[in-house]
Every structure is written in structure tokens, then in C-alpha cells.
Design a protein around this motif. Structure first.
Motif, PDB file in Angstrom:
ATOM      1  N   ALA A  64      -9.959   7.965   0.800  1.00 29.00           N
ATOM      2  CA  ALA A  64     -10.071   7.011  -0.581  1.00 29.00           C
ATOM      3  C   ALA A  64      -9.203   6.781  -0.520  1.00 29.00           C
ATOM      4  N   PHE A  65      -8.713   5.157  -0.404  1.00 31.19           N
ATOM      5  CA  PHE A  65      -7.748   4.225  -0.726  1.00 31.19           C
ATOM      6  C   PHE A  65      -7.078   5.052  -1.835  1.00 31.19           C
ATOM      7  N   SER A  66      -5.839   4.850  -1.692  1.00 32.97           N
ATOM      8  CA  SER A  66      -4.796   6.047  -3.027  1.00 32.97           C
ATOM      9  C   SER A  66      -3.452   5.392  -2.502  1.00 32.97           C
ATOM     10  N   ALA A  67      -2.475   5.755  -3.967  1.00 33.43           N
ATOM     11  CA  ALA A  67      -1.518   5.216  -3.227  1.00 33.43           C
ATOM     12  C   ALA A  67      -0.573   6.668  -3.330  1.00 33.43           C
ATOM     13  N   LYS A  68      -1.119   7.494  -3.108  1.00 34.47           N
ATOM     14  CA  LYS A  68      -0.586   8.819  -2.057  1.00 34.47           C
ATOM     15  C   LYS A  68      -0.469   9.002  -0.796  1.00 34.47           C
ATOM     16  N   LEU A  69      -1.156   8.463  -0.638  1.00 29.46           N
ATOM     17  CA  LEU A  69      -1.302   8.475   0.814  1.00 29.46           C
ATOM     18  C   LEU A  69       0.275   7.883   1.976  1.00 29.46           C
ATOM     19  N   GLU A  70       0.435   8.992   2.382  1.00 29.63           N
ATOM     20  CA  GLU A  70       0.997   8.427   3.599  1.00 29.63           C
ATOM     21  C   GLU A  70       0.673   7.546   4.830  1.00 29.63           C
ATOM     22  N   PRO A  71       2.032   6.406   4.591  1.00 22.91           N
ATOM     23  CA  PRO A  71       1.269   5.973   6.134  1.00 22.91           C
ATOM     24  C   PRO A  71       1.069   6.436   7.641  1.00 22.91           C
ATOM     25  N   ALA A  72       0.182   6.097   8.053  1.00 25.54           N
ATOM     26  CA  ALA A  72       0.595   6.517   9.690  1.00 25.54           C
ATOM     27  C   ALA A  72       1.126   5.474  10.598  1.00 25.54           C
ATOM     28  N   MET A  73       1.118   4.204  10.000  1.00 21.43           N
ATOM     29  CA  MET A  73       1.594   3.245  10.909  1.00 21.43           C
ATOM     30  C   MET A  73       2.582   2.396   9.595  1.00 21.43           C
ATOM     31  N   ARG A  74       3.091   1.751  10.673  1.00 22.82           N
ATOM     32  CA  ARG A  74       4.308   0.763   9.969  1.00 22.82           C
ATOM     33  C   ARG A  74       3.765  -0.850  10.929  1.00 22.82           C
ATOM     34  N   VAL A  75       4.211  -2.121  10.506  1.00 24.99           N
ATOM     35  CA  VAL A  75       4.061  -2.842  11.422  1.00 24.99           C
ATOM     36  C   VAL A  75       4.689  -4.297   9.996  1.00 24.99           C
ATOM     37  N   ASP A  76       5.076  -5.140  11.142  1.00 25.94           N
ATOM     38  CA  ASP A  76       5.806  -6.521  10.519  1.00 25.94           C
ATOM     39  C   ASP A  76       4.468  -7.334  10.402  1.00 25.94           C
ATOM     40  N   GLN A  77       4.723  -8.115   9.065  1.00 32.99           N
ATOM     41  CA  GLN A  77       3.984  -9.647   8.956  1.00 32.99           C
ATOM     42  C   GLN A  77       3.973 -10.149  10.188  1.00 32.99           C
ATOM     43  N   GLY A  78       2.709 -10.471  10.846  1.00 37.46           N
ATOM     44  CA  GLY A  78       2.324 -11.590  11.382  1.00 37.46           C
ATOM     45  C   GLY A  78       2.351 -10.665  12.921  1.00 37.46           C
ATOM     46  N   GLN A  79       2.684  -9.514  12.991  1.00 35.72           N
ATOM     47  CA  GLN A  79       2.354  -8.510  13.929  1.00 35.72           C
ATOM     48  C   GLN A  79       1.117  -7.843  14.077  1.00 35.72           C
ATOM     49  N   GLU A  80      -0.104  -7.988  15.834  1.00 32.35           N
ATOM     50  CA  GLU A  80      -1.109  -7.659  16.076  1.00 32.35           C
ATOM     51  C   GLU A  80      -0.806  -6.195  15.974  1.00 32.35           C
TER      52      GLU A  80
END
Length: 301
Positions: free
Chosen positions: A13-29
Motif C-alpha cells: 500500500a502506498f503510504s506516507a508512513k512507510l520508511e524509505p528502503a533507498m534514497r537517490v538523488d535527482q538525475g541518478q539512475e
């Protein structure tokens, strides 16, 4: 080195409560490894729909936190490549999908991917055309099951969302918290029988925020040849009206075309198409070709 997130990092489920599993910069593949819509539960033709754990369907991989993406921003997600698994599964069941009243028994067919073709029981050859069924960002105030398509995205099952497509969403929470899954090796418009050629795989992505597009009616699609508005609603009629009105809004707001002229152009050159009609909400898109309006190519420059 391209970051990669494995299919062990799933959410349903899409939710604001989820913890990020990965962080990326804009433009990063980055790459997301995905399971099929059944979470790998269908392994052979004896595995039928009535044996599934329905709490584990339509998984998306993520969520991915996009650095610098803030509420109100328009986030563009580029589908750079899709690599699908070695096989697909397609199912039918009584009462499911548009022709459900005509279906008398459940059936599962496993399709092998060979030479870019799906061989359907020796009677038909279907070209492989990989696409992403579930893609979206976290909604601000609600938790929305991945199987439900809404403004945030979700299970839109739009066959245009394939390699070379850019999907735009309005960001609702810090970092967007995007994810995707539910790959299809092939699917027709409407997905009328309740499933396409469901498969696992990997999606290579890149994201960026587009300040000039603030206020864009999203979800919004762009390919080399066209742009499209996408709208989901309880009925097909409501979805049609929403997709059409959003394209009128786009043409008037971003290309300064009057409502009268937008409607005329859309009637002459646009195409209204179904994405899917088998989810809790129906999803429709309105496509408009770039060659008719050259200004569309400069949309986000």
C-alpha cells in the motif's frame, strides 16, 4: 555504480508512513527488482486464483526517497529500461474481469519468453512488450492499496508506461516515496480478463523535479511521440470525463490554447483509450500527438 533495490523490499500500500528502503538523488539512475503481481505464488498451471493469499498481491518495490522532492513539486519518473523474467502467467476465473460471466472455470497458463514472443499454447504468438502496471508516489493523508489506481498512481495498468516513457506525479510527501511493480510482458488496453502476462523483472529508472510544470494535472505521461492524461474513477464514464477534462486543462494552462480550440484539436487529433477496467476504479487515458503541436516538445525545457 547504479543503486539497486532487491524485491525483498516490498510494500502493498502506498503510504506516507512507510520508511524509505533507498534514497537517490535527482538525475541518478537506479534499479528496482520486482515480483509479479501474485508475489511469486503462481509457480505452475495447477496454481489457481482461489489458492492465493490475497493479502500478498500487487507488491511494489520501494519506497524510494527522492532527495529534494517536496510536496507540490511535479516529479518526472523516466522508465529507462525494463528487463523481464523468463516466464509469465495469465489467469481467468468465473466472475472476474469483463467476460467473467462467460467463464465457467479457473485456469492458469504459464507462458515462456522466447525470441521476444509469448507462445500461447501453440495457437497464438504475442509480441513481448514489457510495461509497468503499478507505479506511484505516497499520498499525503491516506494509505491506498497498490491494487487501487488514483491520483497518486497505483495499479493504473497503462501499457504506455514502458521503456522511453516519463510518468509525472504531484509529490504529496517529502521525498515522494515512490515505488513500482506488477510488470507485464504484454497487456492489451483494458486488461479485460483481469490479468496480462504477469511477470517479475527489473526496472531502470531516473527521476527529476520539473518546476515549470507545477500545476500539471497528474498522473501525466510523456513519450517521444505524445502526451497523455490518466484518470481513474468508479465508473468508465467518470474516468473518461476526468481524462478529457484534464487534457483540456493542460492545453489551456501550459500552451495557452482556449478551451474551444483545445476541444476542437482533441476531437480531430486526440485518442481516448482505456488502460484497465478490472480494478476497484477504472482507468482511462487521453493521448495527444506531439507532431500536431510542436510546442509540446519544449514543455519541460
Amino acid at each position: 555504480m547504479t543503486q539497486k533495490l532487491s524485491s525483498q523490499h516490498l510494500f502493498y500500500a502506498f503510504s506516507a508512513k512507510l520508511e524509505p528502503a533507498m534514497r537517490v538523488d535527482q538525475g541518478q539512475e537506479f534499479t528496482l527488482e520486482t515480483l509479479d503481481c501474485f508475489s511469486g505464488q503462481i509457480k505452475n498451471q495447477d496454481d489457481l486464483l482461489d489458492r492465493l493469499d490475497w493479502d500478498n498481491v500487487n507488491p511494489a518495490t520501494g519506497p524510494v526517497y527522492i532527495n529534494g522532492a517536496k510536496p507540490g513539486d511535479i516529479l518526472g519518473i523516466d522508465i529507462l529500461n525494463i528487463t523481464i523474467g523468463k516466464d509469465s502467467r495469465v489467469v481467468v476465473a468465473p466472475g472476474e474481469g469483463v467476460p467473467g460471466s462467460l467463464i465457467s472455470s479457473m485456469e492458469t497458463v504459464i507462458l515462456q519468453h522466447k525470441d521476444n514472443v509469448l507462445d500461447f499454447r501453440g495457437m497464438a504468438e504475442i509480441p513481448v512488450n514489457p510495461m509497468v502496471g503499478v507505479i506511484g508516489v505516497a499520498p499525503r493523508e491516506r494509505e491506498i492499496p497498490n491494487g487501487t489506481p488514483e491520483k497518486h498512481g497505483g495499479n493504473m495498468d497503462c501499457k504506455v508506461i514502458t521503456k522511453g516513457c516519463r510518468v509525472y506525479f504531484e509529490v504529496e510527501v517529502e521525498g515522494a516515496l515512490m515505488g513500482c511493480g506488477d510488470l507485464h510482458a504484454a497487456q492489451g488496453d483494458g486488461e479485460i480478463g483481469v490479468s496480462g502476462a504477469e511477470t517479475s523483472g527489473e526496472v531502470l529508472l531516473k527521476t527529476s523535479v520539473y518546476p515549470r510544470l507545477k500545476g500539471l494535472p497528474t498522473p501525466f505521461l510523456e513519450t517521444q511521440d505524445m502526451v497523455a492524461t490518466v484518470y481513474s474513477a468508479k465508473t468508465a464514464d467518470e474516468a473518461v470525463t476526468g481524462a478529457v477534462n484534464n487534457m483540456v486543462m493542460f492545453l489551456t494552462r501550459f500552451l495557452q490554447i482556449s478551451e474551444n480550440h483545445a476541444a476542437m484539436l482533441m476531437s480531430m487529433a486526440g485518442d481516448l483509450r482505456f488502460c484497465q477496467v478490472v480494478d476497484p476504479l477504472k482507468t482511462v487515458r487521453f493521448e495527444f500527438p506531439k507532431k500536431v503541436l510542436p510546442a509540446l516538445d519544449a514543455l519541460h525545457s
